[in-house]
Design a protein around this motif. Structure first.
Motif: not given
Length: 403
Positions: A36-40, A133-135, A140-142, A194-196
Motif C-alpha cells: 500500500a505504501v509503495v503504490i501510494g 485508496a487503491p493501495g 486488504q486483498a493481501i 477493485l484496486g485496479l
C-alpha cells in the motif's frame, strides 16, 4: 468429499531458531502495508507531491488502524472474550496475531491518524485519501490470506471444485462436512479487482476531492455485503442480516452521498510541493525578459526623454532619443524606441494628433551622403490614400523642430 478442493495449510506459525514465532497472519498484514505504501508513494509523486510523504503518513496510519481494527472486532464480538461462556480469556482480546481486525475500525481510526499527519505537513486530506485508496484495498486483498492460514472466516458448506478444506475441530464447522466456501479468496479477488479499477477510473476521469476514496468505500461494501452473507462464523444479527452487512449498507449510502456532494468542488488541494521558479517568472525578484524574445520587454521611455504633448493637429518630427507621440486611445500605434540602427537609417517624421477620419502619411527623409541631395519618400496611410507631403526641417544640434 468433492473431486477437487483447496487444502488449508497445516500450520500458520513458524519458529525461527525454535524461539521467535513467525506468524503468517502478521506477515500478510505487514506485506499488505508495504504494498500500500509503495503504490501510494508512486501515485503521490505522479500527482506532484513530495517523495516520502506517504511513508511518513503511514507512521501515523498503521498504529491507529491496528488499534481501530482490533477495537471494532472486540466491541462487535465481545461475547468471544467476556461473559461466563466466552470461549476466550479477556486478555486474549489483545492478541491481535490470533486474528480479528475489523476493517471498519481500521479505516476510521487510520483516517484519523492520516488527518493528524496531513495537518502537521499542511497538505490536503482528500488528496491523500484519493492517492492511497487503491493501495489500501489491494493491501486488504493481501491481508485476507492471513485468514486462510488461520482457517477462519470461511463460508457455508459447498461441493464446488474450489471448496476450502477446513479441519473438523475449527469453530463453525459442520459435522461430516469437509469443504466450505473460501470467502477469504472471494474477498481477496474482489479487492484486487477493485484496486485496479480505482486506478483506471482515477486516471480516466481525473477524480479529485476524495471521490476516488468514496468509490473505494462503495465498491468494497458491495462485495463485502454478499460475501458476508456466505459466512458462518458467530455474529450479531439484526432483522435477519449480520451486523457487518448493515454496516456495509450504511457506509455505501454515505459514500455515494459524498461522491455526489463533491462533484462540483473546485478548491485547491495542496500536496506540499513548491514548484521551482523559472527565468522571467514574476516570483523572482528583478527577473528580466527573455533575451531571445525582445518583444516581451516593455518599451518604457527614460526619464527626461522626449514626451509627446497634445498640442492639436501638428506634425512632430522624431529625433533620435525622443519618444514618439501616441494617441492614448490607440496604444497599438506606439512605435518602439529608435535604436542605433534607426539613427543610421535616418529620421522618421510621424504625423500625430490629426483629426479623426483624416488619412495620414509619413515622409521619410534620408540623410545625404557624399554631398548628394537628400531623398524624400512618401508612405501612404492605412487606407491607401496619400496626404500632402510633409517635410521636416534638417535636424540640427540633436533637437527636433515642429511645423
Amino acid at each position: 468429499m468433492p473431486l477437487a478442493s483447496i487444502p488449508s495449510p497445516s500450520q500458520g506459525v513458524w519458529h525461527l531458531f525454535g524461539v521467535v514465532p513467525l506468524r503468517a497472519y502478521a506477515l500478510c498484514i505487514v506485506l499488505g502495508v508495504i504494498v500500500a505504501v509503495v503504490i501510494g508513494e508512486r501515485r503521490w509523486r505522479a500527482r506532484g507531491g513530495e517523495p516520502g510523504t506517504i511513508v511518513d503518513l503511514a507512521v501515523w496510519a498503521v498504529p491507529f488502524g491496528l488499534v481501530g481494527g482490533r477495537l471494532y472486532h472486540v466491541i462487535t464480538d465481545w461475547q468471544l472474550y467476556f461473559g461466563p461462556n466466552a470461549p476466550n480469556e479477556p486478555i486474549e482480546a489483545l492478541y491481535v496475531w490470533n486474528g480479528g481486525l475489523g476493517i471498519w475500525g481500521a479505516v476510521a481510526l487510520g483516517a484519523l491518524g492520516v488527518w493528524f499527519g496531513c495537518r502537521n505537513r499542511g497538505i490536503s486530506l482528500s488528496a491523500v485519501a484519493d492517492t492511497i485508496a487503491p493501495g489500501i484495498v489491494i493491501a486488504q486483498a493481501i491481508g485476507r490470506w492471513g485468514n486462510y492460514f488461520n482457517q477462519e472466516l470461511f463460508g457455508r458448506p459447498t461441493d464446488l471444485p474450489w471448496g476450502l478444506e477446513i479441519d473438523p475441530d475449527r469453530p463453525g464447522t459442520v459435522p461430516g462436512v469437509d469443504t466450505y466456501h473460501p470467502t477469504f479468496l472471494y474477498e481477496s479477488l474482489w479487492d484486487l479487482a477493485l484496486g485496479l479499477a480505482l486506478i483506471w477510473i482515477g486516471r480516466k476521469f481525473a477524480l479529485r476531492h476524495g471521490r476516488v476514496f468514496a468509490l473505494y468505500l462503495a465498491g468494497y461494501t458491495v462485495g463485502r455485503f454478499w460475501i458476508e452473507g456466505l459466512r458462518v462464523d458467530t455474529a450479531h444479527h439484526i432483522l435477519g442480516l449480520r451486523l457487518n452487512q448493515w454496516t456495509s449498507i450504511v457506509v455505501f449510502i454515505g459514500a455515494m452521498i459524498y461522491f455526489w456532494y463533491a462533484r462540483n468542488k473546485t478548491n485547491d488541494e495542496p500536496v506540499g510541493a513548491t514548484p521551482e521558479p523559472t527565468l522571467g517568472s514574476p516570483d523572482i525578484e528583478g527577473s528580466a525578459a527573455d533575451p531571445a524574445h525582445p518583444s516581451d520587454q516593455a518599451d518604457t521611455p527614460e526619464d527626461g526623454e522626449g514626451t509627446a504633448r497634445d498640442e492639436g493637429p501638428e506634425t512632430i518630427a522624431s529625433a533620435p532619443g525622443a519618444a514618439n507621440s501616441v494617441d492614448p486611445a490607440h496604444p497599438s500605434d506606439q512605435a518602439d524606441e529608435p535604436g542605433p540602427a534607426d539613427e543610421d537609417a535616418g529620421t522618421h517624421d510621424v504625423l500625430a494628433n490629426e483629426p479623426e477620419g483624416t488619412p495620414q502619411s509619413v515622409v521619410v527623409t534620408e540623410p545625404a551622403e557624399d554631398d548628394a541631395p537628400a531623398k524624400e519618400s512618401t508612405v501612404p496611410a492605412k487606407d491607401g490614400a496619400l496626404q500632402e507631403d510633409v517635410t521636416a526641417d534638417a535636424v540640427s544640434g540633436g533637437e527636433k523642430e515642429r511645423r
